[in-house]
Design a protein around this motif. Structure first.
Motif, short mmCIF file in Angstrom:
data_model
loop_
_atom_site.label_atom_id
_atom_site.label_comp_id
_atom_site.label_asym_id
_atom_site.label_seq_id
_atom_site.Cartn_x
_atom_site.Cartn_y
_atom_site.Cartn_z
N SER A 1 0.85 -1.19 0.00
CA SER A 1 0.00 0.00 0.00
C SER A 1 0.88 1.24 0.00
O SER A 1 1.95 1.27 0.61
CB SER A 1 -0.93 -0.01 1.22
N LEU A 2 0.44 2.24 -0.70
CA LEU A 2 1.22 3.48 -0.81
C LEU A 2 1.00 4.33 0.44
O LEU A 2 -0.12 4.44 0.95
CB LEU A 2 0.79 4.25 -2.06
N GLU A 3 2.06 4.94 0.89
CA GLU A 3 1.98 5.78 2.08
C GLU A 3 2.32 7.22 1.69
O GLU A 3 3.21 7.47 0.87
CB GLU A 3 2.98 5.31 3.13
N LEU A 4 1.61 8.14 2.29
CA LEU A 4 1.91 9.55 2.07
C LEU A 4 3.06 9.95 2.98
O LEU A 4 3.07 9.65 4.16
CB LEU A 4 0.70 10.42 2.40
N GLN A 5 4.03 10.61 2.39
CA GLN A 5 5.15 11.10 3.17
C GLN A 5 5.03 12.61 3.31
O GLN A 5 4.30 13.27 2.58
CB GLN A 5 6.46 10.71 2.49
N SER A 6 5.78 13.16 4.24
CA SER A 6 5.61 14.58 4.56
C SER A 6 5.98 15.48 3.37
O SER A 6 5.35 16.50 3.15
CB SER A 6 6.46 14.95 5.78
N MET B 1 5.43 14.99 0.34
CA MET B 1 4.39 14.93 -0.69
C MET B 1 3.27 15.93 -0.42
O MET B 1 2.61 16.39 -1.35
CB MET B 1 3.79 13.52 -0.76
N VAL B 2 3.05 16.26 0.84
CA VAL B 2 1.96 17.18 1.18
C VAL B 2 2.46 18.55 1.61
O VAL B 2 1.65 19.43 1.91
CB VAL B 2 1.07 16.56 2.28
N ASN B 3 3.75 18.76 1.63
CA ASN B 3 4.31 20.04 2.03
C ASN B 3 4.13 21.05 0.88
O ASN B 3 4.62 20.85 -0.22
CB ASN B 3 5.80 19.88 2.36
N GLU B 4 3.41 22.14 1.16
CA GLU B 4 3.12 23.13 0.12
C GLU B 4 4.36 23.90 -0.31
O GLU B 4 4.41 24.44 -1.41
CB GLU B 4 2.05 24.10 0.61
N ASN B 5 5.38 23.96 0.52
CA ASN B 5 6.60 24.65 0.12
C ASN B 5 7.30 23.93 -1.03
O ASN B 5 7.97 24.56 -1.84
CB ASN B 5 7.55 24.75 1.32
N ASN B 6 7.15 22.63 -1.13
CA ASN B 6 7.76 21.89 -2.23
C ASN B 6 7.02 22.09 -3.55
O ASN B 6 7.58 21.97 -4.62
CB ASN B 6 7.79 20.39 -1.92
N TRP B 7 5.73 22.38 -3.48
CA TRP B 7 4.92 22.45 -4.68
C TRP B 7 4.52 23.86 -5.05
O TRP B 7 3.85 24.07 -6.06
CB TRP B 7 3.67 21.59 -4.51
#
Length: 113
Positions: free
Chosen positions: A71-76, A78-84
């Motif tokens: 199962s795929l896990e969300l890592q920090s 991936m959801v950090n808005e500073n990266n995107w």
């Protein structure tokens, strides 16, 4: 003599135009058959494993247990808005190009005449 030759050439030209316009041409087709089209395929033969449902059920259970994905896990990150955010991809507003320099060969008449 010159006018007579001109009249003959003109008459010949008009005659060819009239003849060419009244030609009833039929379509001709050249059919080229490649060697690949002449190959005859052998008939397919059904084997027992192709139609036996128990074999297919065995395959399904084997692949279902062996090839299960984690199962795929969300890592920090991936959801950090500073990266995107788009701020990471800003380009400079002013373009920096080198000035055009004239060289001797560009204005020398020997090269251009």
């Amino acid at each position: 003599m010159k006018t007579r030759l001109t009249q003959i050439i003109l008459a010949t030209f008009l005659f060819t135009i009239i003849i060419a316009g009244s030609v009833d041409a039929k379509e001709t087709r050249v059919v080229v058959v490649s060697g690949l089209e002449n190959i005859v395929e052998t008939d397919l033969e059904l084997e027992d494993w192709m139609v036996n449902e128990s074999k297919w059920n065995e395959f399904e259970t084997y692949y279902a247990t062996e090839l299960q994905e984690e199962s795929l896990e969300l890592q920090s990150w991936m959801v950090n808005e500073n990266n995107w955010g788009l701020s990471n991809f800003e380009y400079p507003l002013t373009e920096t190009e080198q000035d055009l320099m004239l060289e001797n060969w560009m204005t020398n008449e020997v090269y251009w005449n």
